[in-house]
Write a protein that holds these residues in place. Structure first.
Motif, short mmCIF file in Angstrom:
data_model
loop_
_atom_site.label_atom_id
_atom_site.label_comp_id
_atom_site.label_asym_id
_atom_site.label_seq_id
_atom_site.Cartn_x
_atom_site.Cartn_y
_atom_site.Cartn_z
N GLY B 51 72.46 26.13 67.15
CA GLY B 51 71.77 26.94 66.14
C GLY B 51 71.55 26.13 64.88
N ASN B 52 70.79 26.71 63.96
CA ASN B 52 70.48 25.99 62.73
C ASN B 52 71.72 25.66 61.92
N SER B 55 73.28 22.73 63.29
CA SER B 55 72.45 21.56 62.97
C SER B 55 72.71 21.08 61.54
N ASN B 58 76.32 19.65 61.33
CA ASN B 58 76.38 18.42 62.11
C ASN B 58 75.57 17.31 61.44
N GLY B 59 74.34 17.63 61.08
CA GLY B 59 73.43 16.61 60.54
C GLY B 59 73.91 16.04 59.22
N GLN B 296 71.07 18.86 53.48
CA GLN B 296 70.75 19.03 54.90
C GLN B 296 70.17 20.42 55.17
#
Lengths: 329, 356
Positions: B51-52, B55, B58-59, B296
């Protein structure tokens, strides 16, 4: 007093720098052309530029060496002005042929005219420049648009019920990006393919992964990833893997990459990707052939020679193809 | 209670937390589903979160980790290290070259990581010596590796973009079998805990701030500013190596030209958003980390809105200008004065909130 000293220092430094730039091509002095050795000067971009360039430089070293009857001097720079200086120096040294991959397309007319007046024949490779065609013998270049057309043509031949394409572009405005984007844009415009998203990842793998992640998170369906180089395709595949979306031959998503790195071709062989289109860095053999023709007194049939390029389909690729055409290791 | 709120509004965390909240609210209004997290089975057969929100977390890990080091450097040296991304490329290249010359096993991965840490600490110490001993401005001193770093990484790689693949590496860059949270998030949290413990149980945090606020005073009180600055750079070196290795593991490939490209600017912004003055002194580690998530979150939001990624940087710039402007002392003072004029009687608790 200090100011004067500083000025002198600057002058000395500038002279020093100028000397540095001018010296490298000064090798390859007179050995006498009667011996049958052909003297050539090569102006190229440094191999550190990319994997493509490293393969390109290696290809020229393989062909233009003393074993093949050449005495070659090479100058590398990413800067056009340094390249111009080096080319001029090669002309002064009296080479027979000048081979140039220009850093920038402009500013070369003067130097090429000097070469022509000195009776030096010029070949362009890899990159075209903005000069009159009479100033060079031939140019061996890649046709980026042809690469894009090859990929799109292949995609159409797959006859999917519908095409929902995630399009990851290279650095905007680069030759490769424009060439590889245009044919796909035409399909989007015609409505034969549906553009789920079109984003530039500026050749960056991690950005490509993020873009594909955001598409997956949005819940939109897609069945093609068209990435304009191998690295970005790998980034996209990493995102698919994490989301549990299958890819490759007869799977949910078709993966298309460009450049034909060896590792990418291995992915094809394993069936994880579907298509990789070649961007050939191998121009030396073609130029060698043309130089031999000129030496034999023949005339060259065409000014612009397009590199023979091909593509590899995961269903037909072999280990031999990887060994022969793959870049890097 | 009122006192606690007052304390909170004065803390450096107000601006970053408020900005993050704003982004969250904006996204919820735009699309309620935006933050929904689902469980999917990935291609390795593990059940993982997706999911966003994942993301974003994580990113941001790589930038968040580097920002920890950058915060310490900013605080003690009154300047920023702009070579972090280039040095991360070196770290990644060293990591990959060690892995490629051995069979990939857990000890080899640890060895490769330690080796890349060693290399980056050496490079960072070089930066640190220029800054601390030769008193060169940090941005100028690190400009050297900023421009040379990627070339050095090129030499290590021998020009190509070598790949490494192993299930072990994808567990570092992706998911460990059986754990649904992406490993970079776990590494980031562990890293933050480790650094917090170090700062809590040593005087490093205090000394760093003292050196940043007044070097002379620090010196007179028996703190060696040179040593403190060097330590900041060394810690940053380890942060950079960690971030570089995680990024390599994500894709399984080192591209020395694009690895964490332009991340140094994101990291500096992160520190600025996080409430640490770029002119040194008091710092806030957690603020910097939150700053990384803000950046992010912004990027992911813009991608979700299908903003062309070439334009993402421009949109980011606009938002960042707003955040930085809000936290500028001039605007703060103006807002407080305005507030006082409007509500003369009840001056108090939520002033900076209004100022935001």
């Amino acid at each position: 007093m200090k100011k004067i000293l500083a000025l002198i220092m600057i002058a000395v430094l500038t002279l020093g720098l100028a000397a540095c730039v001018a010296t490298p091509p000064a090798s390859g002095q007179t050995t006498g052309t009667s011996s049958g050795v052909i003297k050539i000067g090569i102006v190229n971009n440094p191999p550190s530029e990319s994997g493509y360039r490293a393969a390109n430089v290696a290809d020229f070293e393989r062909v233009f060496n003393e074993a093949n009857g050449y005495k070659a001097s090479t100058f590398y720079s990413l800067k056009n002005d340094e390249q111009l200086n080096a080319a001029q120096q090669f002309i002064t040294d009296g080479v027979d042929y000048l081979l140039i991959s220009a850093a920038a397309t402009d500013g070369w007319t003067n130097v090429l005219e000097n070469a022509k007046n000195a009776g030096i024949k010029v070949f362009l490779f890899d990159r075209m420049m903005n000069v009159d065609e009479s100033l060079f013998e031939a140019a061996v270049v890649s046709d980026m648009a042809a690469q894009g057309r090859m990929a799109v043509q292949w995609l159409k031949e797959q006859e999917l019920p519908e095409y929902n394409v995630v399009h990851i572009q290279g650095a905007m405005g680069s030759d490769a990006q424009i060439g590889r984007t245009t044919p796909l844009d035409d399909e989007f415009a015609k409505g034969t393919m549906n553009c789920v998203i079109q984003q530039t990842a500026t050749w960056d793998e991690a950005t490509a992964k993020q873009i594909v992640e955001s598409v997956i998170n949005s819940g939109e369906k897609f069945n093609v990833v068209y990435a304009e180089n191998d690295g970005m395709a790998k980034g996209a595949v990493a995102a698919l893997d994490e989301a549990g979306i299958t890819h490759g031959v007869d799977k949910e998503v078709i993966i298309i990459g460009f450049d034909c790195n060896k590792w990418a071709l291995r992915e094809l062989l394993a069936g994880n990707w579907n298509l990789d289109v070649q961007c050939s860095p191998f121009q030396a053999d073609k130029i060698d052939e043309m130089i031999k023709d000129l030496e034999a007194g023949k005339t060259l049939p065409e000014k612009i020679v397009i590199n023979d390029e091909t593509y590899f389909d995961a269903r037909t690729i072999t280990q031999e193809d990887i060994d022969k055409y793959g870049l890097g290791d | 209670m009122g006192n606690g709120l007052k304390k909170f509004t004065r803390s450096q965390l107000v601006i970053p937390l408020f900005s993050l909240l704003l982004l969250v609210v904006f996204n919820l209004i735009r699309d309620v589903e935006f933050f929904s997290v689902s469980i999917v089975t990935n291609n390795q057969g593990n059940r993982v979160l997706s999911g966003n929100l994942i993301s974003i977390l994580n990113g941001a890990s790589a930038v968040a980790i580097i920002s920890i080091g950058m915060t310490l450097i900013t605080s003690s040296c009154k300047g920023q290290d702009i070579s972090v991304a280039a040095v991360a490329a070196i770290a990644g290249s060293v990591f990959v070259s060690v892995l490629r010359s051995n069979e990939i096993t857990v000890p080899v991965i640890i060895l490769a990581f330690l080796f890349s840490c060693l290399v980056t600490v050496l490079f960072s110490t070089f930066n640190g010596i220029l800054v601390a001993i030769f008193k060169i401005q940090p941005m100028i001193a690190t400009l050297i590796l900023f421009s040379a770093g990627r070339s050095i990484a090129y030499w290590i790689n021998g020009g190509a973009t070598p790949t490494v693949s192993s299930p072990l590496l994808s567990s570092i860059g992706g998911f460990i079998p059986g754990i649904p949270i992406p490993s970079p998030i776990i590494i980031m949290v562990m890293f933050l805990i480790l650094i917090s413990l170090v700062l809590r149980f040593t005087n490093l945090g205090l000394y760093t701030q003292v050196v940043g606020i007044n070097e002379e005073t620090a010196h007179l009180n028996g703190i060696n500013p040179i040593l403190i600055k060097l330590i900041a750079f060394m810690i940053s070196g380890i942060c950079v190596a960690t971030a570089g290795c995680i990024t390599v593991c994500r894709i399984g490939l080192i591209n020395h030209e694009t690895l964490l490209l332009d991340a140094e600017m994101d990291v500096i912004l992160t520190v600025a958003i996080g409430g640490t003055a770029l002119s040194g002194g008091k710092f806030n580690l957690y603020g910097s980390v939150i700053g990384a998530y803000i950046i992010q979150a912004l990027t992911v939001t813009l991608y979700a809105m299908k903003v062309p990624s070439a334009a993402v940087k421009a949109y980011k710039a606009i938002v960042i200008i707003v955040i930085v402007m809000i936290s500028s002392p001039v605007v703060k003072e103006f807002a407080i004065n305005l507030y006082k004029k409007l509500f003369k009687k009840q001056v108090g608790t939520n002033i900076p909130m209004k100022a935001s």
